[in-house]
Write a protein that holds these residues in place. Structure first.
Motif, mmCIF file in Angstrom:
data_model
loop_
_atom_site.group_PDB
_atom_site.id
_atom_site.type_symbol
_atom_site.label_atom_id
_atom_site.label_comp_id
_atom_site.label_asym_id
_atom_site.label_seq_id
_atom_site.Cartn_x
_atom_site.Cartn_y
_atom_site.Cartn_z
ATOM 1 N N LYS A 63 0.881 -1.176 0.000
ATOM 2 C CA LYS A 63 0.000 0.000 0.000
ATOM 3 C C LYS A 63 0.915 1.222 0.000
ATOM 4 O O LYS A 63 1.645 1.465 0.972
ATOM 5 C CB LYS A 63 -0.888 -0.040 1.248
ATOM 6 N N SER A 64 0.906 1.961 -1.104
ATOM 7 C CA SER A 64 1.878 3.048 -1.269
ATOM 8 C C SER A 64 1.296 4.409 -0.898
ATOM 9 O O SER A 64 0.346 4.888 -1.518
ATOM 10 C CB SER A 64 2.364 3.101 -2.717
ATOM 11 N N GLU A 65 1.902 5.050 0.087
ATOM 12 C CA GLU A 65 1.487 6.395 0.523
ATOM 13 C C GLU A 65 2.385 7.473 -0.082
ATOM 14 O O GLU A 65 2.562 8.549 0.503
ATOM 15 C CB GLU A 65 1.510 6.464 2.053
ATOM 16 N N ALA A 66 2.947 7.170 -1.261
ATOM 17 C CA ALA A 66 3.892 8.092 -1.903
ATOM 18 C C ALA A 66 3.231 9.421 -2.281
ATOM 19 O O ALA A 66 3.901 10.453 -2.367
ATOM 20 C CB ALA A 66 4.498 7.441 -3.142
ATOM 21 N N SER A 67 1.934 9.382 -2.514
ATOM 22 C CA SER A 67 1.234 10.615 -2.867
ATOM 23 C C SER A 67 -0.118 10.622 -2.170
ATOM 24 O O SER A 67 -1.048 9.938 -2.597
ATOM 25 C CB SER A 67 1.062 10.684 -4.386
ATOM 26 N N ARG A 68 -0.212 11.377 -1.117
ATOM 27 C CA ARG A 68 -1.426 11.377 -0.297
ATOM 28 C C ARG A 68 -1.871 12.818 -0.052
ATOM 29 O O ARG A 68 -1.153 13.584 0.586
ATOM 30 C CB ARG A 68 -1.112 10.646 1.012
ATOM 31 N N SER A 73 3.539 11.556 2.019
ATOM 32 C CA SER A 73 3.458 10.551 3.087
ATOM 33 C C SER A 73 2.036 10.480 3.641
ATOM 34 O O SER A 73 1.211 11.367 3.399
ATOM 35 C CB SER A 73 4.460 10.852 4.210
ATOM 36 N N PHE A 74 1.781 9.429 4.424
ATOM 37 C CA PHE A 74 0.441 9.175 4.988
ATOM 38 C C PHE A 74 0.042 10.176 6.065
ATOM 39 O O PHE A 74 -1.119 10.245 6.452
ATOM 40 C CB PHE A 74 0.421 7.763 5.611
ATOM 41 N N LYS A 75 0.990 10.938 6.590
ATOM 42 C CA LYS A 75 0.755 11.714 7.811
ATOM 43 C C LYS A 75 -0.419 12.689 7.715
ATOM 44 O O LYS A 75 -1.078 12.979 8.707
ATOM 45 C CB LYS A 75 2.030 12.479 8.182
ATOM 46 N N TRP A 129 5.190 15.008 9.539
ATOM 47 C CA TRP A 129 4.066 15.412 10.386
ATOM 48 C C TRP A 129 3.898 16.933 10.405
ATOM 49 O O TRP A 129 2.792 17.466 10.214
ATOM 50 C CB TRP A 129 4.253 14.861 11.807
ATOM 51 N N GLY A 130 4.987 17.658 10.613
ATOM 52 C CA GLY A 130 4.918 19.121 10.712
ATOM 53 C C GLY A 130 4.462 19.740 9.406
ATOM 54 O O GLY A 130 3.721 20.732 9.398
ATOM 55 N N ARG A 131 4.884 19.137 8.326
ATOM 56 C CA ARG A 131 4.478 19.649 7.015
ATOM 57 C C ARG A 131 2.980 19.426 6.810
ATOM 58 O O ARG A 131 2.258 20.307 6.331
ATOM 59 C CB ARG A 131 5.291 18.902 5.932
ATOM 60 N N ALA A 132 2.506 18.252 7.215
ATOM 61 C CA ALA A 132 1.092 17.912 7.049
ATOM 62 C C ALA A 132 0.211 18.804 7.923
ATOM 63 O O ALA A 132 -0.828 19.301 7.473
ATOM 64 C CB ALA A 132 0.876 16.437 7.400
ATOM 65 N N VAL A 133 0.634 19.037 9.162
ATOM 66 C CA VAL A 133 -0.145 19.904 10.065
ATOM 67 C C VAL A 133 -0.215 21.316 9.472
ATOM 68 O O VAL A 133 -1.266 21.968 9.470
ATOM 69 C CB VAL A 133 0.500 19.927 11.483
ATOM 70 N N THR A 134 0.922 21.779 8.927
ATOM 71 C CA THR A 134 0.966 23.138 8.371
ATOM 72 C C THR A 134 0.060 23.247 7.144
ATOM 73 O O THR A 134 -0.621 24.257 6.951
ATOM 74 C CB THR A 134 2.428 23.512 8.035
ATOM 75 N N CYS A 383 3.673 1.005 3.050
ATOM 76 C CA CYS A 383 4.825 1.802 2.607
ATOM 77 C C CYS A 383 4.439 3.269 2.777
ATOM 78 O O CYS A 383 3.695 3.828 1.964
ATOM 79 C CB CYS A 383 5.125 1.462 1.154
ATOM 80 N N THR A 384 4.929 3.884 3.853
ATOM 81 C CA THR A 384 4.360 5.145 4.346
ATOM 82 C C THR A 384 4.860 6.417 3.669
ATOM 83 O O THR A 384 4.368 7.498 3.967
ATOM 84 C CB THR A 384 4.644 5.259 5.856
ATOM 85 N N GLU A 385 5.856 6.302 2.801
ATOM 86 C CA GLU A 385 6.327 7.544 2.152
ATOM 87 C C GLU A 385 6.870 7.278 0.752
ATOM 88 O O GLU A 385 7.292 6.168 0.423
ATOM 89 C CB GLU A 385 7.409 8.235 3.002
ATOM 90 N N GLY A 386 6.879 8.356 -0.037
ATOM 91 C CA GLY A 386 7.403 8.280 -1.394
ATOM 92 C C GLY A 386 8.892 8.557 -1.442
ATOM 93 O O GLY A 386 9.514 8.867 -0.414
#
Ligand SMILES: Cc1ncc(COP(=O)(O)O)c(C=O)c1O
Length: 394
Positions: A63-68, A73-75, A129-134, A383-386
């Motif tokens: 399961k690829s989280e390369a583009s979410r 990443s999945f974050k 995580w910080g990027r996703a929160v922002t 697979c949590t990141e690209g």
């Protein structure tokens, strides 16, 4: 058995009992929320038949989280739901059964009406995580203050600074744990509660609600997996063994809860959590039978997993539900990145670590046998990141 593998035999019969009676945290509602965010689409589940053949198992899926949701990443799944819920809480808005989810525009309007635009979402991060929160805070017209370890690569810092409406990045001397402490202190500073809202993905005593929403947010990835595996196997068997990376343990908690859920009999699988050798706090905790902090430095390419302390509420689930914990090295993670590339999969070291963990188990006859990872096994790698830049280990 290899010292890098710790087995937890009691986990095979342990079952997670989901909380009852709250329809507003139900998976479908979270999926609806995610599906309304910009650039939502389910991430792919790839079959990897040549890997399955090489490892002598029935099948391997990734399961690829390369583009979410526009990030690599999945974050953002956890960050978006947690920021949304935390801001609703802050505005004293409750979710009711007969009312649709408040839209991002409605919330943004309310923030402006109440003159709360200066509210800052505060967090700490290893990067994603910080990027996703922002990014999510930006959708609500809010900025962030993000605490990072002095070990963080300047390029990663820039990515956070330039996301959404922009983040104020505060560099803290020391590792991720130190950055998390600083965020906590700043976010909870007395008298400042009205301007600062702490949104962290790790919990401690008295701070469990927000990290709980983070874990709920990750259930969208699992719901997608459930639909995809059923479609790809014509409604046949799901996974027998799943591999998930572990940093502070929130994603491993979500995966463990899903695959050990007492109400999801047809999805039960053995859960293997994978950690870098530089930050194996789950394995240390499992070995000692209590939550244990380990020293970390800047020495892993699996940056997102470079946490020395588990989230308290994740530990409560992982200690009972994780069947095996595996430690991998940077070289193994890099090898896995390269091997996945040959299969056409673009993965970063944290995501590829799951394949490195699978390889570790497959290379250890005793562990493999005790986990029942034989020729009938159906393996799923989260697979949590690209793909991303990193210094290749030598
Ligand atoms: C790409 C990636 N994979 C895995 C993890 C580990 O997730 P958790 O901290 O929830 O254990 C992280 C954490 O930042 C990450 O960025």
């Amino acid at each position: 058995m290899s010292p890098a593998i710790h087995l937890n035999p009691a986990a095979s019969t342990w079952r997670y009992s989901p909380p009852t009676g709250n329809p507003f945290t139900a998976e479908f509602q979270i999926q609806t929320f995610h599906s309304l965010l910009p650039s939502y689409s389910p991430t792919p589940l790839y079959p990897l038949p040549s890997l399955a053949e090489a490892l002598n198992v029935k099948s391997v899926y990734l399961k690829s989280e390369a583009s979410r949701l526009g990030l690599p990443s999945f974050k953002i799944l956890g960050a978006s739901w947690a920021v949304y819920r935390a801001v609703l809480d802050f505005l004293d808005m409750t979710l009711t059964p007969d009312h649709p989810l408040p839209s991002l525009d409605e919330i943004k309007f309310l923030i402006q009406q109440k003159k709360l635009e200066s509210l800052k979402i505060v967090t700490a991060t290893e990067g994603n995580w910080g990027r996703a929160v922002t990014k999510m805070a930006g959708y609500l017209g809010l900025g962030t203050v993000v605490f990072v370890s002095g070990h963080m690569h300047p390029f990663t810092r820039e990515l956070i600074e330039n996301e959404g409406l922009g983040a104020e990045v505060v560099v803290v001397e020391g590792d991720y744990d130190k950055a998390a402490e600083a965020a906590k202190e700043f976010g909870e500073e007395e008298g400042m509660g009205k301007e600062r809202l702490l949104v962290m993905d790790m919990s401690w005593e008295g701070y469990e609600k927000v990290p709980g929403w983070v874990v709920e947010g990750y259930t969208t990835m699992l719901a997608e997996y459930g639909a995809q595996i059923s479609q790809q196997t014509d409604g046949g068997e799901g996974a027998t063994h799943v591999f998930v990376p572990c940093g502070c343990g929130s994603i491993a908690r979500a995966v463990t809860q899903y695959f050990k859920d007492s109400e999801r009999e047809n999805h039960h699988a053995q859960v293997v959590a994978v950690e870098p050798d530089s930050a194996a706090c789950l394995q240390a905790s499992l070995q000692r039978g209590e939550m244990t902090t380990v020293e970390t430095g800047d020495e892993t390419i699996m940056c997102g997993m470079n946490c020395g302390t588990l989230s308290g509420s994740a530990w409560g689930v992982l200690e009972k539900g994780v069947d095996a914990s595996v430690i991998v090295t940077d070289k193994e993670a890099h090898q896995a990145v390269t091997d996945l590339e040959k299969e056409g999969i673009e993965a970063g070291p944290c995501g590829a670590a799951t394949l490195a963990g699978l390889r570790r188990i497959c290379g250890d006859g005793a562990a493999r046998e005790r986990l029942g990872l034989g020729k009938d096994a159906v393996v799923v790698l989260f697979c949590t990141e690209g793909r991303r830049e990193y210094e290749v280990p030598v």
